[in-house]
Design a protein around this motif. Sequence first.
Motif, PDB file in Angstrom:
ATOM      1  N   MET A  98       0.819  -1.212   0.000  1.00 41.11           N
ATOM      2  CA  MET A  98       0.000   0.000   0.000  1.00 41.11           C
ATOM      3  C   MET A  98       0.854   1.263   0.000  1.00 41.11           C
ATOM      4  SD  MET A  98      -2.748  -1.452  -0.423  1.00 41.11           S
ATOM      5  CE  MET A  98      -3.637   0.091  -0.618  1.00 41.11           C
ATOM      6  N   ASP A  99       2.152   1.135  -0.185  1.00 39.43           N
ATOM      7  CA  ASP A  99       3.027   2.292  -0.354  1.00 39.43           C
ATOM      8  C   ASP A  99       2.690   2.946  -1.694  1.00 39.43           C
ATOM      9  OD1 ASP A  99       5.210   3.982  -1.074  1.00 39.43           O
ATOM     10  OD2 ASP A  99       6.528   2.893   0.277  1.00 39.43           O
ATOM     11  N   PRO A 100       2.291   4.208  -1.697  1.00 39.95           N
ATOM     12  CA  PRO A 100       1.878   4.843  -2.964  1.00 39.95           C
ATOM     13  C   PRO A 100       2.994   4.969  -3.983  1.00 39.95           C
ATOM     14  CG  PRO A 100       1.984   6.453  -1.172  1.00 39.95           C
ATOM     15  CD  PRO A 100       2.135   5.106  -0.550  1.00 39.95           C
ATOM     16  N   ASN A 125      -1.477  -9.824  -2.049  1.00 40.69           N
ATOM     17  CA  ASN A 125      -1.862 -10.920  -1.168  1.00 40.69           C
ATOM     18  C   ASN A 125      -2.448 -12.075  -1.984  1.00 40.69           C
ATOM     19  OD1 ASN A 125      -2.297 -12.025   1.475  1.00 40.69           O
ATOM     20  ND2 ASN A 125      -4.465 -11.613   1.205  1.00 40.69           N
ATOM     21  N   CYS A 126      -2.272 -13.281  -1.473  1.00 43.25           N
ATOM     22  CA  CYS A 126      -2.705 -14.478  -2.202  1.00 43.25           C
ATOM     23  C   CYS A 126      -4.193 -14.447  -2.543  1.00 43.25           C
ATOM     24  CB  CYS A 126      -2.375 -15.730  -1.391  1.00 43.25           C
ATOM     25  SG  CYS A 126      -2.815 -15.608   0.363  1.00 43.25           S
ATOM     26  N   SER A 127      -5.027 -14.104  -1.576  1.00 44.50           N
ATOM     27  CA  SER A 127      -6.467 -14.105  -1.829  1.00 44.50           C
ATOM     28  C   SER A 127      -6.868 -12.998  -2.794  1.00 44.50           C
ATOM     29  CB  SER A 127      -7.237 -13.982  -0.509  1.00 44.50           C
ATOM     30  OG  SER A 127      -6.816 -12.854   0.226  1.00 44.50           O
ATOM     31  N   THR A 128      -6.119 -11.908  -2.799  1.00 45.09           N
ATOM     32  CA  THR A 128      -6.410 -10.812  -3.733  1.00 45.09           C
ATOM     33  C   THR A 128      -6.082 -11.212  -5.161  1.00 45.09           C
ATOM     34  OG1 THR A 128      -5.900  -9.171  -2.016  1.00 45.09           O
ATOM     35  CG2 THR A 128      -5.917  -8.402  -4.299  1.00 45.09           C
ATOM     36  N   GLY A 198     -13.051  -3.956  13.254  1.00 48.56           N
ATOM     37  CA  GLY A 198     -13.675  -5.259  13.450  1.00 48.56           C
ATOM     38  C   GLY A 198     -13.366  -6.261  12.355  1.00 48.56           C
ATOM     39  N   TYR A 199     -12.769  -5.785  11.254  1.00 51.83           N
ATOM     40  CA  TYR A 199     -12.340  -6.675  10.173  1.00 51.83           C
ATOM     41  C   TYR A 199     -10.922  -7.154  10.459  1.00 51.83           C
ATOM     42  CZ  TYR A 199     -16.310  -5.255   7.298  1.00 51.83           C
ATOM     43  OH  TYR A 199     -17.570  -5.043   6.811  1.00 51.83           O
ATOM     44  N   THR A 200     -10.578  -8.329   9.905  1.00 49.19           N
ATOM     45  CA  THR A 200      -9.198  -8.790  10.033  1.00 49.19           C
ATOM     46  C   THR A 200      -8.324  -8.108   8.978  1.00 49.19           C
ATOM     47  OG1 THR A 200      -9.514 -10.661   8.527  1.00 49.19           O
ATOM     48  CG2 THR A 200      -9.904 -11.051  10.894  1.00 49.19           C
ATOM     49  N   LYS A 201      -7.037  -8.171   9.203  1.00 44.51           N
ATOM     50  CA  LYS A 201      -6.084  -7.595   8.251  1.00 44.51           C
ATOM     51  C   LYS A 201      -6.238  -8.254   6.880  1.00 44.51           C
ATOM     52  CE  LYS A 201      -1.122  -6.612   7.788  1.00 44.51           C
ATOM     53  NZ  LYS A 201       0.219  -6.816   8.411  1.00 44.51           N
ATOM     54  N   GLU A 202      -6.486  -9.560   6.866  1.00 43.26           N
ATOM     55  CA  GLU A 202      -6.675 -10.284   5.604  1.00 43.26           C
ATOM     56  C   GLU A 202      -7.881  -9.744   4.844  1.00 43.26           C
ATOM     57  OE1 GLU A 202      -5.635 -13.560   2.899  1.00 43.26           O
ATOM     58  OE2 GLU A 202      -4.588 -12.609   4.579  1.00 43.26           O
ATOM     59  N   GLU A 203      -8.964  -9.486   5.558  1.00 44.06           N
ATOM     60  CA  GLU A 203     -10.169  -8.958   4.926  1.00 44.06           C
ATOM     61  C   GLU A 203      -9.935  -7.569   4.341  1.00 44.06           C
ATOM     62  OE1 GLU A 203     -13.088 -11.517   7.913  1.00 44.06           O
ATOM     63  OE2 GLU A 203     -12.569  -9.441   8.380  1.00 44.06           O
ATOM     64  N   MET A 204      -9.180  -6.746   5.065  1.00 51.10           N
ATOM     65  CA  MET A 204      -8.913  -5.395   4.579  1.00 51.10           C
ATOM     66  C   MET A 204      -7.894  -5.395   3.438  1.00 51.10           C
ATOM     67  SD  MET A 204     -11.130  -3.753   6.093  1.00 51.10           S
ATOM     68  CE  MET A 204     -10.688  -2.245   5.219  1.00 51.10           C
ATOM     69  N   LYS A 205      -7.034  -6.411   3.371  1.00 50.00           N
ATOM     70  CA  LYS A 205      -6.151  -6.545   2.213  1.00 50.00           C
ATOM     71  C   LYS A 205      -6.971  -6.710   0.934  1.00 50.00           C
ATOM     72  CE  LYS A 205      -2.330  -8.850   4.666  1.00 50.00           C
ATOM     73  NZ  LYS A 205      -1.681 -10.167   4.888  1.00 50.00           N
ATOM     74  N   LEU A 206      -7.999  -7.544   1.008  1.00 49.25           N
ATOM     75  CA  LEU A 206      -8.868  -7.753  -0.159  1.00 49.25           C
ATOM     76  C   LEU A 206      -9.511  -6.440  -0.599  1.00 49.25           C
ATOM     77  CD1 LEU A 206     -10.397 -11.115   0.975  1.00 49.25           C
ATOM     78  CD2 LEU A 206      -9.489 -10.753  -1.321  1.00 49.25           C
ATOM     79  N   THR A 207      -9.920  -5.634   0.359  1.00 48.34           N
ATOM     80  CA  THR A 207     -10.544  -4.350   0.044  1.00 48.34           C
ATOM     81  C   THR A 207      -9.540  -3.368  -0.552  1.00 48.34           C
ATOM     82  OG1 THR A 207     -12.207  -4.610   1.785  1.00 48.34           O
ATOM     83  CG2 THR A 207     -11.737  -2.366   1.052  1.00 48.34           C
ATOM     84  N   GLU A 209      -6.297  -3.733  -1.579  1.00 50.84           N
ATOM     85  CA  GLU A 209      -5.475  -4.123  -2.729  1.00 50.84           C
ATOM     86  C   GLU A 209      -6.285  -4.172  -4.017  1.00 50.84           C
ATOM     87  OE1 GLU A 209      -3.148  -7.630  -1.910  1.00 50.84           O
ATOM     88  OE2 GLU A 209      -2.584  -6.890   0.082  1.00 50.84           O
ATOM     89  N   THR A 210      -7.541  -4.602  -3.924  1.00 52.14           N
ATOM     90  CA  THR A 210      -8.394  -4.617  -5.118  1.00 52.14           C
ATOM     91  C   THR A 210      -8.558  -3.208  -5.668  1.00 52.14           C
ATOM     92  OG1 THR A 210      -9.594  -6.571  -4.343  1.00 52.14           O
ATOM     93  CG2 THR A 210     -10.686  -5.215  -6.005  1.00 52.14           C
ATOM     94  N   LYS A 211      -8.755  -2.247  -4.787  1.00 47.58           N
ATOM     95  CA  LYS A 211      -8.880  -0.855  -5.211  1.00 47.58           C
ATOM     96  C   LYS A 211      -7.603  -0.376  -5.890  1.00 47.58           C
ATOM     97  CE  LYS A 211     -12.278   0.770  -1.794  1.00 47.58           C
ATOM     98  NZ  LYS A 211     -13.125   1.590  -2.676  1.00 47.58           N
ATOM     99  N   LYS A 212      -6.454  -0.716  -5.334  1.00 52.16           N
ATOM    100  CA  LYS A 212      -5.190  -0.246  -5.909  1.00 52.16           C
ATOM    101  C   LYS A 212      -4.905  -0.893  -7.258  1.00 52.16           C
ATOM    102  CE  LYS A 212      -0.294   0.528  -4.896  1.00 52.16           C
ATOM    103  NZ  LYS A 212       0.772   0.563  -3.866  1.00 52.16           N
ATOM    104  N   ILE A 213      -5.226  -2.170  -7.401  1.00 49.80           N
ATOM    105  CA  ILE A 213      -4.902  -2.891  -8.632  1.00 49.80           C
ATOM    106  C   ILE A 213      -5.914  -2.595  -9.739  1.00 49.80           C
ATOM    107  CG2 ILE A 213      -4.677  -5.189  -9.676  1.00 49.80           C
ATOM    108  CD1 ILE A 213      -3.781  -6.140  -6.823  1.00 49.80           C
ATOM    109  N   LEU A 214      -7.195  -2.605  -9.408  1.00 51.68           N
ATOM    110  CA  LEU A 214      -8.233  -2.497 -10.442  1.00 51.68           C
ATOM    111  C   LEU A 214      -8.819  -1.100 -10.563  1.00 51.68           C
ATOM    112  CD1 LEU A 214     -10.322  -5.803 -10.151  1.00 51.68           C
ATOM    113  CD2 LEU A 214      -8.494  -5.258 -11.760  1.00 51.68           C
ATOM    114  N   ASP A 215      -9.365  -0.590  -9.458  1.00 49.06           N
ATOM    115  CA  ASP A 215     -10.103   0.684  -9.558  1.00 49.06           C
ATOM    116  C   ASP A 215     -10.465   1.118  -8.142  1.00 49.06           C
ATOM    117  OD1 ASP A 215     -11.996   2.726  -9.917  1.00 49.06           O
ATOM    118  OD2 ASP A 215     -12.793   1.817 -11.745  1.00 49.06           O
TER     119      ASP A 215
END
Length: 328
Positions: A98-100, A125-128, A198-207, A209-215
């Motif tokens: 997430m480093d810009p 991340n793997c799940s992303t 309340g979310y885990t770090k893994e859950e927030m990675k999906l949020t 990283e998807t924004k950074k990679i796609l839109d």
Amino acid sequence: MKVAVVGATGMVGEVMLRVLEERNFPFTELLLVASERSVGKEMEFKGKTYSIIGLQTAVEAKPDIAIFSAGGDTSLDWAPKFAEVGTTVIDNSSAWRMDPTKKLVVPEINAESLTKEDKIIANPNCSTIQMVLALSPLHKTYGINRVVVSTYQSITGTGVKAVRQLENEYAGVKDEMAYPYPIHRNALPHCDVFEDNGYTKEEMKLTRETKKILDNNINVTATAVRIPVVGGHSEAVNIEFDNDFELGEVRRLLSETPGVTVQDNPDTNTYPMPIYAEGKNDVFVGRIRRDESQPNTLNMWIVADNLRKGAATNAVQIAEYLIANDLI
């Protein structure tokens, strides 16, 4: 081409070496790098014996490429030192994602953004990775507004300690645990640490990283669950589009996407499963169906080997792209 594998003795590092061998990666010199406690140990690769070296020795060797799978703290400390001597670092940890100023790369999606100046490149991340590879062609065609994803994640994503925990529980042996609860015959809605929301770090990675990679305009909400599986991660993904779609066109778009294999035939019980994804480099997509509860919404089931496309394979593909495009 001098290549260093940092974290060569770890679970991802060992898979990295297998992927390098399978893909006949074009190196002239290979450096196997690990922590000081492993220095001097020997590993076999393509019939040759290599001695493990330490990080400082590896920096002094000035490799052209260093692929890191050694944890975030090691990457934060050492990736800049490699970069300073001209090495291009491809990092598997979350340290730089997430480093810009750093690129977050899935080669099939955004490798063309890479330049010679990118000396530290982040592996998502793997799940992303598996999710965005399937989402990318659909976003280009229909525009994604919102994604709801539930993941069912392999214990190999935690590491060798988790694998030992499951094996011990199979055998009825009480020993050191990677998780706060048993994983055998269980499901833990707890991947990585909990954040303040309340979310885990893994859950927030999906949020994130998807924004950074796609839109950045794609809204993502996730629930990540650890299950007693070793072959790969599975994801139930609900996608709300800006525009309507035809299921046949969705299947065609996915089938034509490099790195994606569609397995989707309910008549023959054909759908992705981690037991079949294990050891393979593709992302498998199936259970493709319309969400009948609201318009412009699709359901899919996405499975991939988290140690391969979710980590090692994606990193090696980045390195291959750099070489093929004279960016080293």
